[in-house]
Motif scaffolding. Structure first.
Motif, PDB file in Angstrom:
ATOM      1  N   UNK A 225      -2.616   4.016  -3.934  1.00  0.00           N
ATOM      2  CA  UNK A 225      -2.274   4.369  -5.316  1.00  0.00           C
ATOM      3  C   UNK A 225      -1.259   3.398  -5.901  1.00  0.00           C
ATOM      4  N   UNK A 226      -0.291   2.984  -5.103  1.00  0.00           N
ATOM      5  CA  UNK A 226       0.734   2.056  -5.579  1.00  0.00           C
ATOM      6  C   UNK A 226       0.143   0.707  -5.934  1.00  0.00           C
ATOM      7  N   UNK A 227      -0.862   0.292  -5.168  1.00  0.00           N
ATOM      8  CA  UNK A 227      -1.508  -1.000  -5.416  1.00  0.00           C
ATOM      9  C   UNK A 227      -2.273  -0.966  -6.733  1.00  0.00           C
ATOM     10  N   UNK A 228      -2.980   0.117  -6.989  1.00  0.00           N
ATOM     11  CA  UNK A 228      -3.766   0.230  -8.227  1.00  0.00           C
ATOM     12  C   UNK A 228      -2.885   0.207  -9.461  1.00  0.00           C
ATOM     13  N   UNK A 229      -1.658   0.703  -9.336  1.00  0.00           N
ATOM     14  CA  UNK A 229      -0.793   0.847 -10.506  1.00  0.00           C
ATOM     15  C   UNK A 229       0.187  -0.310 -10.699  1.00  0.00           C
ATOM     16  N   UNK A 230       0.409  -1.125  -9.678  1.00  0.00           N
ATOM     17  CA  UNK A 230       1.400  -2.214  -9.772  1.00  0.00           C
ATOM     18  C   UNK A 230       0.994  -3.211 -10.856  1.00  0.00           C
ATOM     19  N   UNK A 231       1.817  -3.434 -11.892  1.00  0.00           N
ATOM     20  CA  UNK A 231       1.413  -4.305 -13.011  1.00  0.00           C
ATOM     21  C   UNK A 231       1.541  -5.795 -12.722  1.00  0.00           C
ATOM     22  N   UNK A 232       2.243  -6.170 -11.659  1.00  0.00           N
ATOM     23  CA  UNK A 232       2.477  -7.593 -11.383  1.00  0.00           C
ATOM     24  C   UNK A 232       1.825  -8.062 -10.092  1.00  0.00           C
ATOM     25  N   UNK A 233       1.066  -7.213  -9.447  1.00  0.00           N
ATOM     26  CA  UNK A 233       0.433  -7.530  -8.155  1.00  0.00           C
ATOM     27  C   UNK A 233       1.465  -7.840  -7.082  1.00  0.00           C
ATOM     28  N   UNK A 234       2.651  -7.269  -7.215  1.00  0.00           N
ATOM     29  CA  UNK A 234       3.625  -7.401  -6.139  1.00  0.00           C
ATOM     30  C   UNK A 234       3.152  -6.666  -4.897  1.00  0.00           C
ATOM     31  N   UNK A 235       2.448  -5.566  -5.099  1.00  0.00           N
ATOM     32  CA  UNK A 235       1.831  -4.818  -4.005  1.00  0.00           C
ATOM     33  C   UNK A 235       0.330  -5.071  -4.021  1.00  0.00           C
ATOM     34  N   UNK A 236      -0.230  -5.309  -2.856  1.00  0.00           N
ATOM     35  CA  UNK A 236      -1.663  -5.555  -2.758  1.00  0.00           C
ATOM     36  C   UNK A 236      -2.149  -5.118  -1.384  1.00  0.00           C
ATOM     37  N   UNK A 237      -3.467  -5.085  -1.238  1.00  0.00           N
ATOM     38  CA  UNK A 237      -4.074  -4.723   0.029  1.00  0.00           C
ATOM     39  C   UNK A 237      -4.502  -6.001   0.739  1.00  0.00           C
ATOM     40  N   UNK A 238      -4.131  -6.098   1.992  1.00  0.00           N
ATOM     41  CA  UNK A 238      -4.408  -7.301   2.762  1.00  0.00           C
ATOM     42  C   UNK A 238      -5.761  -7.266   3.438  1.00  0.00           C
ATOM     43  N   UNK A 239      -5.848  -7.951   4.545  1.00  0.00           N
ATOM     44  CA  UNK A 239      -7.102  -8.140   5.256  1.00  0.00           C
ATOM     45  C   UNK A 239      -7.695  -6.809   5.724  1.00  0.00           C
ATOM     46  N   UNK A 240      -9.010  -6.656   5.568  1.00  0.00           N
ATOM     47  CA  UNK A 240      -9.775  -5.500   6.031  1.00  0.00           C
ATOM     48  C   UNK A 240      -9.322  -4.186   5.402  1.00  0.00           C
ATOM     49  N   UNK A 241      -8.611  -4.251   4.285  1.00  0.00           N
ATOM     50  CA  UNK A 241      -8.184  -3.043   3.559  1.00  0.00           C
ATOM     51  C   UNK A 241      -7.273  -2.131   4.387  1.00  0.00           C
ATOM     52  N   UNK A 242      -6.607  -2.682   5.375  1.00  0.00           N
ATOM     53  CA  UNK A 242      -5.761  -1.846   6.228  1.00  0.00           C
ATOM     54  C   UNK A 242      -4.326  -2.346   6.284  1.00  0.00           C
ATOM     55  N   UNK A 243      -3.953  -3.247   5.373  1.00  0.00           N
ATOM     56  CA  UNK A 243      -2.594  -3.772   5.313  1.00  0.00           C
ATOM     57  C   UNK A 243      -2.040  -3.605   3.900  1.00  0.00           C
ATOM     58  N   UNK A 244      -0.811  -3.146   3.797  1.00  0.00           N
ATOM     59  CA  UNK A 244      -0.114  -3.085   2.522  1.00  0.00           C
ATOM     60  C   UNK A 244       0.814  -4.292   2.447  1.00  0.00           C
ATOM     61  N   UNK A 245       0.554  -5.184   1.489  1.00  0.00           N
ATOM     62  CA  UNK A 245       1.245  -6.468   1.387  1.00  0.00           C
ATOM     63  C   UNK A 245       2.153  -6.461   0.168  1.00  0.00           C
ATOM     64  N   UNK A 246       3.327  -7.113   0.298  1.00  0.00           N
ATOM     65  CA  UNK A 246       4.332  -7.117  -0.780  1.00  0.00           C
ATOM     66  C   UNK A 246       4.884  -8.525  -0.964  1.00  0.00           C
TER      67      UNK A 246
END
Length: 361
Positions: A225-246
């Motif tokens: 949910x945080x990734x979908x809402x982040x306006x600057x792409x500071x939060x994203x999903x990493x490799x294989x959709x199992x990593x939270x990247x900042x």
């Protein structure tokens, strides 16, 4: 002998706006022939003091006198002129600013990192603007401008403050900052230059637009949910959709990720990190991936898939058809292949078109 220079910066929103008597674009000015008016273009508007600082840094390389920048409005012109008579040693550049409230911490940091030893900023008279201005000054002070940046109200305050400054500043101690593609990047570059001995993050005020996020690993469910809402792409999903990247340098501390998190797992922490690592991706959370039951490619976090399947198969869960249950553990490519693989049954997620009977008139 004093060396005082005069110039002006107009920060009007439109090049055709003449504004009021305080505007540098106005037809009548008290010292029309005494100042060089700087009109910022669209490309230069992001850093309106950059041209001025470029001149100052060249002067500072050959002149070790203390270089002072005074930013004031038309109303402060008289106070600045009176203060000039009491200082006969420093190299001073007094700049009349149209819309002084638009000068922020980025501009102040740029001046301190690019040619000026001290900056004096006229305090805005109205309450709301003065409060915002004080926050900008405080932020600039904490990002490397401490004891080199000050607000003044009257010529007496300005004169007394300038009297305490050293006559010479010695050799310029800072390497030249490289302005970034935006104001945030420029502020970070200036802060790094102004704090060469700082290698650890420095805490900033609660409303500062720089900082990091702290994640409670035990509470995070990787719902994204945080990734979908982040306006600057500071939060994203990493490799294989199992990593939270900042990426810290992108975070503006807006708080949207914190407000949307259903588990209250995210906390904001305002700070400035001068290290280059702030521009790189950091893995905040990593979980076991779920692999497609058809091709074996990991495509989602296993914890998310387990919760979804538990709801579908549970007694109080969501009821789903057999076709839907077969598609859920498949990756997107395999879902498409299964739906288009010659199955005579209609796609389970498609709506069957309504048959409309027509009668001849």
């Amino acid at each position: 002998m004093s060396d005082w220079k005069r110039s002006g910066v107009c920060l009007c929103h439109s090049s055709t706006t003449t504004g009021s008597d305080f505007c540098l674009r106005a037809g009548v000015r008290k010292h029309n022939s005494a100042v060089d008016v700087y009109h910022s273009t669209a490309g230069e508007a992001a850093l309106p003091l950059l041209g001025l600082c470029e001149v100052a840094i060249e002067e500072r390389k050959s002149d070790q006198r203390t270089h002072i920048l005074i930013l004031h409005t038309e109303a402060g012109h008289s106070d600045v002129s009176q203060a000039e008579w009491f200082n006969k040693s420093a190299w001073v550049h007094a700049v009349q600013i149209c819309n002084l409230e638009r000068i922020g911490h980025v501009d102040l940091l740029l001046a301190l990192a690019l040619g000026f030893d001290f900056v004096f900023l006229q305090k805005l008279p109205f309450e709301h603007g003065a409060a915002d201005q004080s926050k900008e000054v405080e932020l600039a002070q904490m990002m490397g401008g401490e004891e080199r940046l000050e607000l003044f109200v009257s010529q007496l305050e300005l004169r007394n403050s300038m009297a305490k400054l050293p006559r010479t500043g010695g050799r310029w101690p800072y390497r030249r900052p490289v302005p970034g593609p935006n104001r945030r990047a420029t502020a970070r570059a200036c802060a790094t230059v102004l704090m060469p001995g700082v290698h650890q993050p420095l805490n900033l005020p609660q409303d500062a637009p720089y900082g990091t996020v702290e994640l409670d690993l035990s509470a995070c469910t990787m719902c994204q949910s945080c990734v979908w809402l982040c306006p600057t792409d500071a939060l994203s999903i990493g490799e294989h959709k199992c990593e939270l990247v900042f990426v810290e340098s992108r975070c503006i501390q807006c708080g949207m990720c914190q407000s949307i998190c259903p588990e209250d797992a995210l906390k904001l922490r305002p700070r400035i990190d001068p290290k280059p690592s702030a521009d790189t991706q950091q893995v905040l959370h990593q979980v076991e991936p779920f692999r497609c039951t058809s091709c074996g490619v990991p495509f989602v976090a296993k914890s998310m898939m387990d919760r979804l399947l538990a709801r579908i198969w549970g007694r109080k869960g969501v009821r789903a058809s057999e076709e839907v249950q077969e598609l859920i553990p498949l990756c997107h490519s395999c879902q498409i292949q299964k739906q288009q693989g010659g199955n005579t049954k209609p796609a389970p997620l498609m709506i069957k078109p309504r048959q409309v009977s027509r009668q001849l008139l």
